[in-house]
Design an enzyme around this catalytic site. Structure first.
Site, mmCIF file in Angstrom:
data_model
loop_
_atom_site.group_PDB
_atom_site.id
_atom_site.type_symbol
_atom_site.label_atom_id
_atom_site.label_comp_id
_atom_site.label_asym_id
_atom_site.label_seq_id
_atom_site.Cartn_x
_atom_site.Cartn_y
_atom_site.Cartn_z
ATOM 1 N N ASN A 1 120.213 -29.087 10.123
ATOM 2 C CA ASN A 1 121.431 -29.470 10.821
ATOM 3 C C ASN A 1 121.956 -28.326 11.676
ATOM 4 O O ASN A 1 121.612 -27.165 11.467
ATOM 5 C CB ASN A 1 122.503 -29.909 9.816
ATOM 6 C CG ASN A 1 122.134 -31.195 9.126
ATOM 7 O OD1 ASN A 1 121.590 -32.104 9.734
ATOM 8 N ND2 ASN A 1 122.408 -31.278 7.837
ATOM 9 N N CYS A 2 122.818 -28.682 12.607
ATOM 10 C CA CYS A 2 123.458 -27.749 13.529
ATOM 11 C C CYS A 2 124.078 -26.584 12.758
ATOM 12 O O CYS A 2 124.689 -26.815 11.727
ATOM 13 C CB CYS A 2 124.527 -28.507 14.307
ATOM 14 S SG CYS A 2 125.394 -27.528 15.519
ATOM 15 N N PRO A 3 123.868 -25.378 13.191
ATOM 16 C CA PRO A 3 123.245 -24.903 14.427
ATOM 17 C C PRO A 3 121.790 -24.472 14.257
ATOM 18 O O PRO A 3 121.223 -23.870 15.159
ATOM 19 C CB PRO A 3 124.105 -23.697 14.793
ATOM 20 C CG PRO A 3 124.411 -23.072 13.459
ATOM 21 C CD PRO A 3 124.589 -24.270 12.512
ATOM 22 N N ASP B 1 118.579 -33.895 13.739
ATOM 23 C CA ASP B 1 120.027 -33.716 13.846
ATOM 24 C C ASP B 1 120.540 -34.416 15.108
ATOM 25 O O ASP B 1 120.113 -34.084 16.208
ATOM 26 C CB ASP B 1 120.355 -32.221 13.912
ATOM 27 C CG ASP B 1 121.834 -31.928 14.025
ATOM 28 O OD1 ASP B 1 122.651 -32.864 13.831
ATOM 29 O OD2 ASP B 1 122.186 -30.772 14.308
ATOM 30 N N ASP C 1 123.322 -30.144 21.847
ATOM 31 C CA ASP C 1 123.140 -28.699 21.700
ATOM 32 C C ASP C 1 121.918 -28.147 22.436
ATOM 33 O O ASP C 1 121.991 -27.087 23.047
ATOM 34 C CB ASP C 1 123.020 -28.330 20.217
ATOM 35 C CG ASP C 1 124.296 -28.594 19.438
ATOM 36 O OD1 ASP C 1 125.357 -28.721 20.079
ATOM 37 O OD2 ASP C 1 124.216 -28.677 18.200
#
Length: 72
Positions: free
Chosen positions: A10-12, A37, A43
Site C-alpha cells: 500500500n501507499c507509499p 494499491d 501516485d
C-alpha cells in the site's frame, strides 16, 4: 522486460520501491511495475512527472494497475 511485482503493498511503498529500483537502472531503461494499491493510479504518474521519468503506458488489470516507466 522485467515486471516489478509490487502487488499487496500500500501507499507509499509502491512509489518508494519503484524509485529505489529505477535508481539502479541506466537512463533510458524501461520497467513494468505491477500494483494492487488503487492509489497507485494517482501516485505513480505524479512520481514520474516529478522525477523526470516517462510514464509510457498505464493499464488497468483485474487486481490493480500496470505501469510502463522509462527512466529519465
Amino acid at each position: 522486460m522485467e515486471i516489478y511485482d509490487l502487488r499487496g503493498l500500500n501507499c507509499p511503498l509502491p512509489v518508494l520501491k519503484t524509485q529505489r529500483k529505477l535508481r539502479d537502472m541506466p537512463s533510458g531503461a524501461s520497467l513494468w511495475v505491477e500494483t494492487s494499491d488503487p492509489l497507485a493510479a494517482i501516485d505513480m504518474p505524479h512520481f514520474c512527472a516529478e522525477s523526470g521519468h516517462a510514464l509510457v503506458e498505464m493499464v488497468a488489470t483485474a487486481g490493480g494497475h500496470r505501469f510502463l516507466i522509462r527512466k529519465g
